[in-house]
Design a protein around this motif. Structure first.
Motif, mmCIF file in Angstrom:
data_model
loop_
_atom_site.group_PDB
_atom_site.id
_atom_site.type_symbol
_atom_site.label_atom_id
_atom_site.label_comp_id
_atom_site.label_asym_id
_atom_site.label_seq_id
_atom_site.Cartn_x
_atom_site.Cartn_y
_atom_site.Cartn_z
ATOM 1 N N PHE A 157 4.212 5.630 10.121
ATOM 2 C CA PHE A 157 5.261 4.949 9.379
ATOM 3 C C PHE A 157 5.462 3.574 9.993
ATOM 4 O O PHE A 157 5.450 3.429 11.216
ATOM 5 C CB PHE A 157 6.579 5.741 9.448
ATOM 6 C CG PHE A 157 7.670 5.168 8.588
ATOM 7 C CD1 PHE A 157 7.709 5.426 7.231
ATOM 8 C CD2 PHE A 157 8.652 4.366 9.138
ATOM 9 C CE1 PHE A 157 8.707 4.901 6.429
ATOM 10 C CE2 PHE A 157 9.661 3.833 8.353
ATOM 11 C CZ PHE A 157 9.694 4.100 6.993
ATOM 12 N N GLY A 158 5.617 2.562 9.166
ATOM 13 C CA GLY A 158 5.842 1.221 9.683
ATOM 14 C C GLY A 158 5.481 0.168 8.671
ATOM 15 O O GLY A 158 5.517 0.408 7.467
ATOM 16 N N GLN A 159 5.095 -0.993 9.185
ATOM 17 C CA GLN A 159 4.758 -2.107 8.319
ATOM 18 C C GLN A 159 3.669 -2.938 8.973
ATOM 19 O O GLN A 159 3.706 -3.196 10.179
ATOM 20 C CB GLN A 159 5.995 -2.967 8.063
ATOM 21 C CG GLN A 159 5.756 -4.072 7.080
ATOM 22 C CD GLN A 159 7.032 -4.727 6.625
ATOM 23 O OE1 GLN A 159 8.110 -4.185 6.806
ATOM 24 N NE2 GLN A 159 6.926 -5.897 6.030
ATOM 25 N N VAL A 160 2.720 -3.380 8.182
ATOM 26 C CA VAL A 160 1.664 -4.262 8.663
ATOM 27 C C VAL A 160 2.230 -5.673 8.658
ATOM 28 O O VAL A 160 2.705 -6.164 7.636
ATOM 29 C CB VAL A 160 0.415 -4.184 7.762
ATOM 30 C CG1 VAL A 160 -0.656 -5.138 8.252
ATOM 31 C CG2 VAL A 160 -0.112 -2.769 7.694
ATOM 32 N N SER A 161 2.223 -6.321 9.827
ATOM 33 C CA SER A 161 2.774 -7.673 9.904
ATOM 34 C C SER A 161 1.707 -8.748 9.756
ATOM 35 O O SER A 161 1.993 -9.848 9.295
ATOM 36 C CB SER A 161 3.531 -7.858 11.220
ATOM 37 O OG SER A 161 2.667 -7.604 12.308
ATOM 38 N N ALA A 162 0.462 -8.452 10.147
ATOM 39 C CA ALA A 162 -0.627 -9.419 10.029
ATOM 40 C C ALA A 162 -1.954 -8.659 10.077
ATOM 41 O O ALA A 162 -2.030 -7.560 10.619
ATOM 42 C CB ALA A 162 -0.564 -10.446 11.145
ATOM 43 N N ARG A 186 3.526 4.422 4.789
ATOM 44 C CA ARG A 186 4.375 5.590 4.566
ATOM 45 C C ARG A 186 3.796 6.875 5.144
ATOM 46 O O ARG A 186 4.492 7.865 5.262
ATOM 47 C CB ARG A 186 4.639 5.746 3.080
ATOM 48 C CG ARG A 186 5.498 4.625 2.536
ATOM 49 C CD ARG A 186 5.741 4.766 1.043
ATOM 50 N NE ARG A 186 6.635 3.727 0.555
ATOM 51 C CZ ARG A 186 6.253 2.491 0.274
ATOM 52 N NH1 ARG A 186 4.998 2.132 0.447
ATOM 53 N NH2 ARG A 186 7.120 1.592 -0.172
ATOM 54 N N PHE A 187 2.503 6.889 5.457
ATOM 55 C CA PHE A 187 1.897 8.087 6.035
ATOM 56 C C PHE A 187 0.643 7.707 6.814
ATOM 57 O O PHE A 187 0.013 6.685 6.552
ATOM 58 C CB PHE A 187 1.573 9.136 4.964
ATOM 59 C CG PHE A 187 0.654 8.644 3.873
ATOM 60 C CD1 PHE A 187 -0.725 8.770 3.982
ATOM 61 C CD2 PHE A 187 1.169 8.070 2.720
ATOM 62 C CE1 PHE A 187 -1.574 8.328 2.982
ATOM 63 C CE2 PHE A 187 0.327 7.632 1.713
ATOM 64 C CZ PHE A 187 -1.039 7.762 1.853
#
Length: 137
Positions: free
Chosen positions: A64-69, A119-120
């Motif tokens: 879970f998280g977010q790709v920043s670059a 999300r997974f």
């Protein structure tokens, strides 16, 4: 209310009339003799009008998280690579939203790589397309 009799079933039925003459009869398959004799070509043996392209999905290494670059310079510089697609580098003509699944749908679908949210674990986050499967990986 109308009554049903045996005479109603004896009436001509457009489905059972079989206008083409094929339904209900044995029909030889055109490729049957080739397959039985072992001379039928496999799909891999048929020449294509253009060379095929192979794709490899890159899965998220987090749950879970977010790709920043994304640093895709090594992938783009690899031999045979034709396209690298991720949330920050989409192909020309790809809009923010995908096509509608059906006419009555209210919202449009989102392409797989449209946003950087994870999300997974293993969620596809990038696609590499190359001239061979080995080069795509």
């Amino acid at each position: 209310m109308a009554s049903t009799t045996l005479a109603d079933y004896a009436a001509p039925n457009p489905i059972s009339r079989n206008r083409s003459g094929i339904i209900g009869r044995a029909v030889d398959r055109y490729e049957g003799p080739l397959k039985v004799s072992g001379t039928a070509p496999y799909a891999f043996e048929v020449a294509t009008p253009s060379p095929p392209a192979y794709g490899a999905l890159v899965g998220a290494a987090i749950g879970f998280g977010q790709v920043s670059a994304v640093d895709d310079s090594a992938a783009r510089a690899a031999p045979g690579v034709k396209l690298v697609w991720h949330a920050f580098a989409k192909p020309d003509g790809q809009g923010e939203h995908g096509a509608r699944a059906y006419v009555g749908q209210q919202g449009s679908s989102a392409p797989t790589f449209a946003n950087p949210h994870i999300r997974f674990f293993g969620q596809p986050v990038a696609l590499v397309v190359a001239d061979t499967a080995e080069n795509a990986q």
